[in-house]
Scaffold this active site. Structure first.
Site, PDB file in Angstrom:
ATOM      1  CG  HIS A  21      52.166 124.062 -46.612  1.00 38.68           C
ATOM      2  ND1 HIS A  21      51.454 123.474 -47.639  1.00 38.68           N
ATOM      3  CD2 HIS A  21      51.256 124.767 -45.891  1.00 38.68           C
ATOM      4  CE1 HIS A  21      50.173 123.808 -47.539  1.00 38.68           C
ATOM      5  NE2 HIS A  21      50.036 124.611 -46.491  1.00 38.68           N
ATOM      6  CG  ASP A 122      52.590 121.942 -50.496  1.00 41.49           C
ATOM      7  OD1 ASP A 122      51.351 121.983 -50.547  1.00 41.49           O
ATOM      8  OD2 ASP A 122      53.244 122.341 -49.523  1.00 41.49           O
ATOM      9  CD  GLN A 358      52.925 124.165 -31.498  1.00 46.12           C
ATOM     10  OE1 GLN A 358      52.685 125.354 -31.351  1.00 46.12           O
ATOM     11  NE2 GLN A 358      52.312 123.410 -32.406  1.00 46.12           N
ATOM     12  CB  SER A 378      49.045 123.080 -33.856  1.00 40.75           C
ATOM     13  OG  SER A 378      50.040 124.031 -34.190  1.00 40.75           O
ATOM     14  CD  GLN A 398      43.801 127.771 -38.761  1.00 47.73           C
ATOM     15  OE1 GLN A 398      43.234 128.628 -38.085  1.00 47.73           O
ATOM     16  NE2 GLN A 398      44.946 128.010 -39.387  1.00 47.73           N
TER      17      GLN A 398
END
Length: 484
Positions: A21, A122, A358, A378, A398
């Site tokens: 986040h 958020d 990443q 991701s 996920q």
């Protein structure tokens, strides 16, 4: 001389205290700042300490003189582990009892200034406001860190309960197809629902009820901002717009930010220390030869699961770069006895780090695939770089993401609920060798669409420009009329 009519808008961003986040909302903060919007970024004291210790955010945002960080207490002791995987309910109780009244008091007292244009909240924190609140004097835009596919699934959970599709009736029920999620007919199985749906009494489970109510509440604010793009999730975004017509799809945010920056860079917003040595290791590998393995910031696995993944990777015969967080494995890592064949196989073909940069790793030409937990950030980062995925989903959104990766977008394989070395070896070789052309073709096509969305004329760039314009209009409406 600049008068009051030309003052830039002032936006307050409030991020949940989680790596994914904070990372994505700081990218939005940077985009707003580049668009001459003044930003105040609020997060918990604990997250701010980690962020400033392990990243360069203070230096990076110092180029925006009007940008400021602010912190708020989460009400937890310093020694608390603050892991969303195992302590969510405890954290929620503290947020409700401590953070909520503190934040509301800050707004009422003008702690963030008297010139706020709007609040970007958020979605995790949507419970901070009651729908009948009248003390908030500025519009509230809600930002959802999940994708549209998982968000729409979560919004559909009350109907699944009402229609008797939930609860799931044991393991034998996990592959039952659900036909009650509009736009996803004959796609989702029970095992593809978010992890919190795997409960015996969904009507009374506190985590399920909190998350579902938070998503429903997210659609009740003045607008909704999503880190997605129309060519990826257009039909599902249209479904969400039936509940919240004012929806800005502006993703992939990390790619949009890169188009706005004059130099090639990665905005590192990390809560762990990054080990960049893996990039030098990748430089010495052949193009497309490495499977990158990372399970994100909250996944926790057992020693047995670690060993199955390790054997599977070594037995595949492929090169691998593996991110093993200090807290990835339950218990003490030092107690794990590593078989000699794993040590030797890793020495020959593997490289391990505690945390990796990443975006740079995924963009590296040596990386040919991504074994991932299917977190939304991701997933998008892999999509942008055109890297096929093997999905081992853990929690929350996920499970839905991994189903879409494999069965809708054809970007890889879904390994959810499995963890054996034979399956891991087979899937690694399928993605890296046996079905490589098939997955690379789909991944390259989707990568091109993702990049087009953030380039001039692309849907996400157009939507972001609309967001900025709407914020500026709100700011002008707040200004006193000097003609009187």
């Amino acid at each position: 001389m600049e008068g009051p009519q030309t003052c830039s808008p002032h936006v307050l961003l409030f991020s949940a205290p989680a790596q994914s986040h904070i990372n994505v909302l700081l990218k939005l903060a940077e985009l707003l700042s580049l668009s001459s919007v003044r930003v105040t970024f609020l997060t918990t004291e604990h997250s701010h300490r980690q962020l400033t210790h392990h990243s360069d955010v203070l230096r990076r945002f110092s180029r925006f003189p009007a940008f400021q960080f602010r912190t708020i207490s989460d009400g937890l002791p310093l020694s608390h582990p603050r892991t969303f995987s195992h302590h969510l309910l405890e954290m929620l109780n503290s947020f409700v009892s401590v953070t909520k009244p503190l934040f509301r008091g800050m707004l009422v007292s003008g702690h963030f200034g008297s010139d706020l244009t709007c609040l970007i909240l958020d979605g995790f924190f949507s419970f901070l406001f009651d729908l009948d609140d009248d003390f908030v004097k500025v519009p509230i835009f809600c930002f959802r860190a999940f994708g549209a596919c998982s968000s729409w699934t979560i919004l559909s959970v009350p109907n699944l309960i009402k229609q008797g599709q939930l609860p799931i009736k044991g393991e034998e029920d996990m592959d039952r197809i659900l036909n009650n999620v509009p736009g996803m007919e004959n796609l989702l199985r029970c095992r593809d629902l978010p992890s919190f749906c795997r409960v015996a009494d969904p009507n009374n489970d506190p985590i399920l009820q909190f998350i579902v109510n938070a998503f429903i509440r997210s659609t009740k604010f003045d607008a909704l901002i999503m880190n997605s793009f129309e060519d990826l999730e257009g039909p599902i975004l249209s479904n969400i717009r039936t509940l919240c017509p004012k929806l800005y799809s502006i993703g992939p945010l990390h790619a949009l930010l890169k188009t706005k920056l004059s130099h090639e860079t990665e905005s590192l917003n990390n809560l762990w220390e990054v080990d960049g040595s893996c990039l030098s290791w990748l430089d010495n590998q052949s193009p497309g030869s490495v499977i990158y393995v990372s399970f994100g910031s909250i996944t926790v696995m057992s020693n047995r699961e670690l060993m199955e993944f390790w054997h599977g990777l070594v037995n595949s015969g492929r090169k691998f770069l593996w991110v093993i967080r200090p807290d990835l494995v339950m218990g003490k890592n030092g107690e794990i006895e590593i078989p000699p064949e794993l040590e030797e196989g890793t020495k020959q073909r593997g490289y391990m780090v505690g945390w990796a940069p990443q975006e740079k790793v995924l963009s590296h030409e040596a990386v040919g695939g991504f074994l991932t937990h299917s977190g939304w950030n991701s997933t998008l980062e892999s999509i942008v770089e055109g890297k096929p995925m093997i999905c081992w989903s853990y929690k929350y959104d996920q499970q839905v993401n991994s189903r879409f990766v494999s069965n809708v977008w054809n970007l890889g394989l879904d390994m959810k609920d499995l963890c054996d070395r034979e399956t891991i070896t087979k899937m690694v070789n399928d993605v890296m060798v046996n079905r490589k052309e098939e997955f690379m073709r789909s991944a390259t096509e989707m990568a091109n669409l993702a990049r087009q969305s953030v380039n001039p004329g692309g849907s996400s760039l157009v939507n972001f420009d609309c967001l900025i314009e709407d914020i500026r209009i709100l700011s002008q409406q707040k200004m006193p009329n000097n003609n009187n």
